[in-house]
Motif scaffolding. Sequence first.
Motif, PDB file in Angstrom:
ATOM      1  N   ARG A  31       0.832  -1.210   0.000  1.00  0.00           N
ATOM      2  CA  ARG A  31       0.000   0.000   0.000  1.00  0.00           C
ATOM      3  C   ARG A  31       0.864   1.255   0.000  1.00  0.00           C
ATOM      4  O   ARG A  31       2.031   1.235   0.368  1.00  0.00           O
ATOM      5  CB  ARG A  31      -0.953   0.032   1.208  1.00  0.00           C
ATOM      6  CG  ARG A  31      -0.254   0.067   2.585  1.00  0.00           C
ATOM      7  CD  ARG A  31      -0.246   1.417   3.233  1.00  0.00           C
ATOM      8  NE  ARG A  31       0.637   1.480   4.391  1.00  0.00           N
ATOM      9  CZ  ARG A  31       1.906   1.798   4.340  1.00  0.00           C
ATOM     10  NH1 ARG A  31       2.495   2.071   3.193  1.00  0.00           N
ATOM     11  NH2 ARG A  31       2.646   1.831   5.431  1.00  0.00           N
ATOM     12  N   GLY A  36      -2.653  10.889   6.678  1.00  0.00           N
ATOM     13  CA  GLY A  36      -3.003  10.222   7.932  1.00  0.00           C
ATOM     14  C   GLY A  36      -1.830   9.330   8.343  1.00  0.00           C
ATOM     15  O   GLY A  36      -1.964   8.120   8.476  1.00  0.00           O
ATOM     16  N   GLU A  37      -0.650   9.963   8.541  1.00  0.00           N
ATOM     17  CA  GLU A  37       0.549   9.175   8.854  1.00  0.00           C
ATOM     18  C   GLU A  37       0.836   9.223  10.352  1.00  0.00           C
ATOM     19  O   GLU A  37       0.779  10.298  10.962  1.00  0.00           O
ATOM     20  CB  GLU A  37       1.735   9.718   8.057  1.00  0.00           C
ATOM     21  CG  GLU A  37       2.755   8.654   7.704  1.00  0.00           C
ATOM     22  CD  GLU A  37       2.219   7.626   6.717  1.00  0.00           C
ATOM     23  OE1 GLU A  37       1.622   6.625   7.189  1.00  0.00           O
ATOM     24  OE2 GLU A  37       2.390   7.810   5.507  1.00  0.00           O
ATOM     25  N   HIS A  38       1.115   8.065  10.899  1.00  0.00           N
ATOM     26  CA  HIS A  38       1.349   7.908  12.335  1.00  0.00           C
ATOM     27  C   HIS A  38       0.144   8.365  13.156  1.00  0.00           C
ATOM     28  O   HIS A  38       0.296   8.931  14.234  1.00  0.00           O
ATOM     29  CB  HIS A  38       2.627   8.645  12.776  1.00  0.00           C
ATOM     30  CG  HIS A  38       3.880   7.914  12.362  1.00  0.00           C
ATOM     31  ND1 HIS A  38       4.332   6.778  13.005  1.00  0.00           N
ATOM     32  CD2 HIS A  38       4.747   8.137  11.343  1.00  0.00           C
ATOM     33  CE1 HIS A  38       5.437   6.353  12.418  1.00  0.00           C
ATOM     34  NE2 HIS A  38       5.702   7.149  11.400  1.00  0.00           N
ATOM     35  N   ASP A  40      -2.783   6.078  12.955  1.00  0.00           N
ATOM     36  CA  ASP A  40      -3.691   4.920  13.121  1.00  0.00           C
ATOM     37  C   ASP A  40      -3.680   4.416  14.560  1.00  0.00           C
ATOM     38  O   ASP A  40      -4.708   4.051  15.110  1.00  0.00           O
ATOM     39  CB  ASP A  40      -3.421   3.798  12.101  1.00  0.00           C
ATOM     40  CG  ASP A  40      -2.021   3.222  12.114  1.00  0.00           C
ATOM     41  OD1 ASP A  40      -1.111   3.770  12.776  1.00  0.00           O
ATOM     42  OD2 ASP A  40      -1.824   2.173  11.441  1.00  0.00           O
ATOM     43  N   TYR A  41      -2.503   4.475  15.214  1.00  0.00           N
ATOM     44  CA  TYR A  41      -2.442   4.027  16.606  1.00  0.00           C
ATOM     45  C   TYR A  41      -2.817   5.140  17.580  1.00  0.00           C
ATOM     46  O   TYR A  41      -2.670   4.976  18.790  1.00  0.00           O
ATOM     47  CB  TYR A  41      -1.055   3.440  16.927  1.00  0.00           C
ATOM     48  CG  TYR A  41       0.115   4.315  16.559  1.00  0.00           C
ATOM     49  CD1 TYR A  41       0.557   5.318  17.407  1.00  0.00           C
ATOM     50  CD2 TYR A  41       0.779   4.135  15.350  1.00  0.00           C
ATOM     51  CE1 TYR A  41       1.633   6.127  17.072  1.00  0.00           C
ATOM     52  CE2 TYR A  41       1.851   4.949  14.997  1.00  0.00           C
ATOM     53  CZ  TYR A  41       2.275   5.929  15.862  1.00  0.00           C
ATOM     54  OH  TYR A  41       3.335   6.735  15.519  1.00  0.00           O
ATOM     55  N   SER A 178       2.470  -2.190  15.633  1.00  0.00           N
ATOM     56  CA  SER A 178       1.925  -1.361  14.552  1.00  0.00           C
ATOM     57  C   SER A 178       0.424  -1.186  14.687  1.00  0.00           C
ATOM     58  O   SER A 178      -0.252  -1.964  15.368  1.00  0.00           O
ATOM     59  CB  SER A 178       2.250  -2.006  13.210  1.00  0.00           C
ATOM     60  OG  SER A 178       1.748  -3.312  13.206  1.00  0.00           O
ATOM     61  N   GLY A 179      -0.091  -0.187  13.969  1.00  0.00           N
ATOM     62  CA  GLY A 179      -1.533   0.022  13.895  1.00  0.00           C
ATOM     63  C   GLY A 179      -2.158  -0.893  12.849  1.00  0.00           C
ATOM     64  O   GLY A 179      -1.523  -1.824  12.364  1.00  0.00           O
ATOM     65  N   LEU A 180      -3.399  -0.567  12.458  1.00  0.00           N
ATOM     66  CA  LEU A 180      -4.153  -1.468  11.568  1.00  0.00           C
ATOM     67  C   LEU A 180      -4.050  -1.075  10.092  1.00  0.00           C
ATOM     68  O   LEU A 180      -4.444  -1.843   9.226  1.00  0.00           O
ATOM     69  CB  LEU A 180      -5.634  -1.458  12.015  1.00  0.00           C
ATOM     70  CG  LEU A 180      -6.621  -2.343  11.260  1.00  0.00           C
ATOM     71  CD1 LEU A 180      -6.207  -3.829  11.341  1.00  0.00           C
ATOM     72  CD2 LEU A 180      -8.040  -2.182  11.781  1.00  0.00           C
ATOM     73  N   MET A 181      -3.495   0.107   9.815  1.00  0.00           N
ATOM     74  CA  MET A 181      -3.606   0.629   8.450  1.00  0.00           C
ATOM     75  C   MET A 181      -3.092  -0.313   7.365  1.00  0.00           C
ATOM     76  O   MET A 181      -3.746  -0.498   6.339  1.00  0.00           O
ATOM     77  CB  MET A 181      -2.839   1.949   8.346  1.00  0.00           C
ATOM     78  CG  MET A 181      -2.757   2.452   6.914  1.00  0.00           C
ATOM     79  SD  MET A 181      -2.082   4.088   6.783  1.00  0.00           S
ATOM     80  CE  MET A 181      -0.381   3.835   7.233  1.00  0.00           C
ATOM     81  N   ASP A 182      -1.917  -0.900   7.571  1.00  0.00           N
ATOM     82  CA  ASP A 182      -1.283  -1.645   6.476  1.00  0.00           C
ATOM     83  C   ASP A 182      -2.079  -2.902   6.121  1.00  0.00           C
ATOM     84  O   ASP A 182      -2.349  -3.190   4.958  1.00  0.00           O
ATOM     85  CB  ASP A 182       0.157  -2.035   6.855  1.00  0.00           C
ATOM     86  CG  ASP A 182       0.996  -0.823   7.221  1.00  0.00           C
ATOM     87  OD1 ASP A 182       0.546   0.311   6.969  1.00  0.00           O
ATOM     88  OD2 ASP A 182       2.097  -1.018   7.759  1.00  0.00           O
ATOM     89  N   TYR A 231       9.843   3.594  16.058  1.00  0.00           N
ATOM     90  CA  TYR A 231       8.381   3.484  15.944  1.00  0.00           C
ATOM     91  C   TYR A 231       7.775   3.286  17.331  1.00  0.00           C
ATOM     92  O   TYR A 231       6.839   3.985  17.727  1.00  0.00           O
ATOM     93  CB  TYR A 231       8.033   2.311  15.022  1.00  0.00           C
ATOM     94  CG  TYR A 231       6.559   2.187  14.703  1.00  0.00           C
ATOM     95  CD1 TYR A 231       6.019   2.789  13.566  1.00  0.00           C
ATOM     96  CD2 TYR A 231       5.696   1.466  15.523  1.00  0.00           C
ATOM     97  CE1 TYR A 231       4.670   2.681  13.265  1.00  0.00           C
ATOM     98  CE2 TYR A 231       4.349   1.356  15.230  1.00  0.00           C
ATOM     99  CZ  TYR A 231       3.845   1.956  14.092  1.00  0.00           C
ATOM    100  OH  TYR A 231       2.493   1.846  13.803  1.00  0.00           O
ATOM    101  N   GLY A 347       4.314   5.841   4.834  1.00  0.00           N
ATOM    102  CA  GLY A 347       4.637   4.745   5.752  1.00  0.00           C
ATOM    103  C   GLY A 347       5.318   5.275   7.002  1.00  0.00           C
ATOM    104  O   GLY A 347       5.216   6.468   7.338  1.00  0.00           O
ATOM    105  N   ALA A 348       6.061   4.409   7.657  1.00  0.00           N
ATOM    106  CA  ALA A 348       6.617   4.759   8.964  1.00  0.00           C
ATOM    107  C   ALA A 348       7.736   5.794   8.880  1.00  0.00           C
ATOM    108  O   ALA A 348       7.967   6.550   9.814  1.00  0.00           O
ATOM    109  CB  ALA A 348       7.132   3.505   9.659  1.00  0.00           C
TER     110      ALA A 348
HETATM  111  C1  GLA Z   1       3.705   1.548   9.723  1.00  0.00           C
HETATM  112  C2  GLA Z   1       2.671   0.837  10.588  1.00  0.00           C
HETATM  113  C3  GLA Z   1       1.283   1.454  10.393  1.00  0.00           C
HETATM  114  C4  GLA Z   1       1.309   2.977  10.562  1.00  0.00           C
HETATM  115  C5  GLA Z   1       2.444   3.579   9.734  1.00  0.00           C
HETATM  116  C6  GLA Z   1       2.612   5.052   9.982  1.00  0.00           C
HETATM  117  O1  GLA Z   1       3.436   1.322   8.363  1.00  0.00           O
HETATM  118  O2  GLA Z   1       2.615  -0.534  10.272  1.00  0.00           O
HETATM  119  O3  GLA Z   1       0.361   0.859  11.289  1.00  0.00           O
HETATM  120  O4  GLA Z   1       1.421   3.320  11.905  1.00  0.00           O
HETATM  121  O5  GLA Z   1       3.686   2.951   9.982  1.00  0.00           O
HETATM  122  O6  GLA Z   1       1.457   5.749   9.608  1.00  0.00           O
END
Ligand code: GLA
Length: 398
Positions: A31, A36-38, A40-41, A178-182, A231, A347-348
Amino acid sequence: MSTESTFLRAAAVFQSAFHAPPAFIARAPGRVNLLGEHVDYNGGWVLPAAIDRAAYVAAGPGDVDGLVEIEAPDLNARTSFRLDDLDAKRDASGGPLPRWAWYPAGVAWSLRQQGLAVTGLRAALASDVPVGAGLSSSAAVEVAFATAWQHLGGWLVPPLDLARACQRAENQYVGVNSGLMDQFASACGRAGHLLRLDCRTLEWQTAPLPPGVSIVVADTTLRRELGQSEYNTRRAQCEEALRGLRAALHDDSLQALRDVSVADFNQHAHALDPVVARRARHVVEECARTQAALGLLGAGRVADFGALMNACHASLRDLYEVSGPELDALAAAAQPLEGCYGARLTGAGFGGCTVNLVATAAVERFVPALAAAYQAATGLTAEIYVCQAAAGAGVVAA
Ligand code: GLA
């Protein structure tokens, strides 16, 4: 490397390893995230799109009950492990399970915890999502294996539930918070569309990519090093900010930084440690940007949307401090180019790629101009490609 050849590689490796054609091939994409970076958590909103680069798992039922055998030609590796011995992270002969296999093993572990049938499996894994580039190569592997086990097990859960099972694998088995986005983007992608996820309510929608606009990914070719520990540090700083703001605002009902308005934050930021305040300001303002963003796209205001992407990059660079000289050079080189609406790291961070929203009519000139400007600034050669917003995971051949 084209997706077609990756698909064929997975099938061919399966055939030569197991002397039979695969029963089916599961695909799960990587993806990009436009905005909306950083967040999701932090319970915020994200705007990713699945892309036309994916992990492929050519698979068939296992020969031996409860045994999972995986060929990983990209890594020149293979392993096998038992489904009744997942907690120990051991391979079938008792040695340590290699780190790359924690992803499929974690998915099996997570699905079983949910009471879903996970059976012995033979698989060949091949992927054209570059590793460590911020394009979610690990989520693609997780979701591809989850899709394979779903197909073999004959059960069906909504794609968002599959994503959550994969996130649990990553958090609790692999150990990355990590959050759920990926996983969400990989499981729920839709061709030609962006996705919008509310990371608190888990409500999500799709929105068509406006006509005449292309997504261009540019890879610094620099890979993350400190990524994982930084992270987790950022997550901890967000939690500290939340505690501080709860106390300052006398509001225990604040569940996440997403609940804090920009106005309230401005009034109370001084109560926080300065570094923690910078991290939190990024999150609070990024949530506001993402809230504004979809309406802009829907109204055809692509330039205004792109300006939010540029602002996001500056914020990740100056406040969240997850960029780096190469990512900054790549974003700065892209932003003034003709037809570029917005450019930012995706991404991260800490190396990896930028995502660029570019007028389709200008892409042909944009790509070489960006490559030249990046080379001039850094001496490095970027890898630049146009991405299609792709469908989410599924079985592509059976
Ligand atoms: C990584 C994590 C995601 C999100 C991004 C930053 O990709 O896996 O959950 O936190 O960083 O937005």
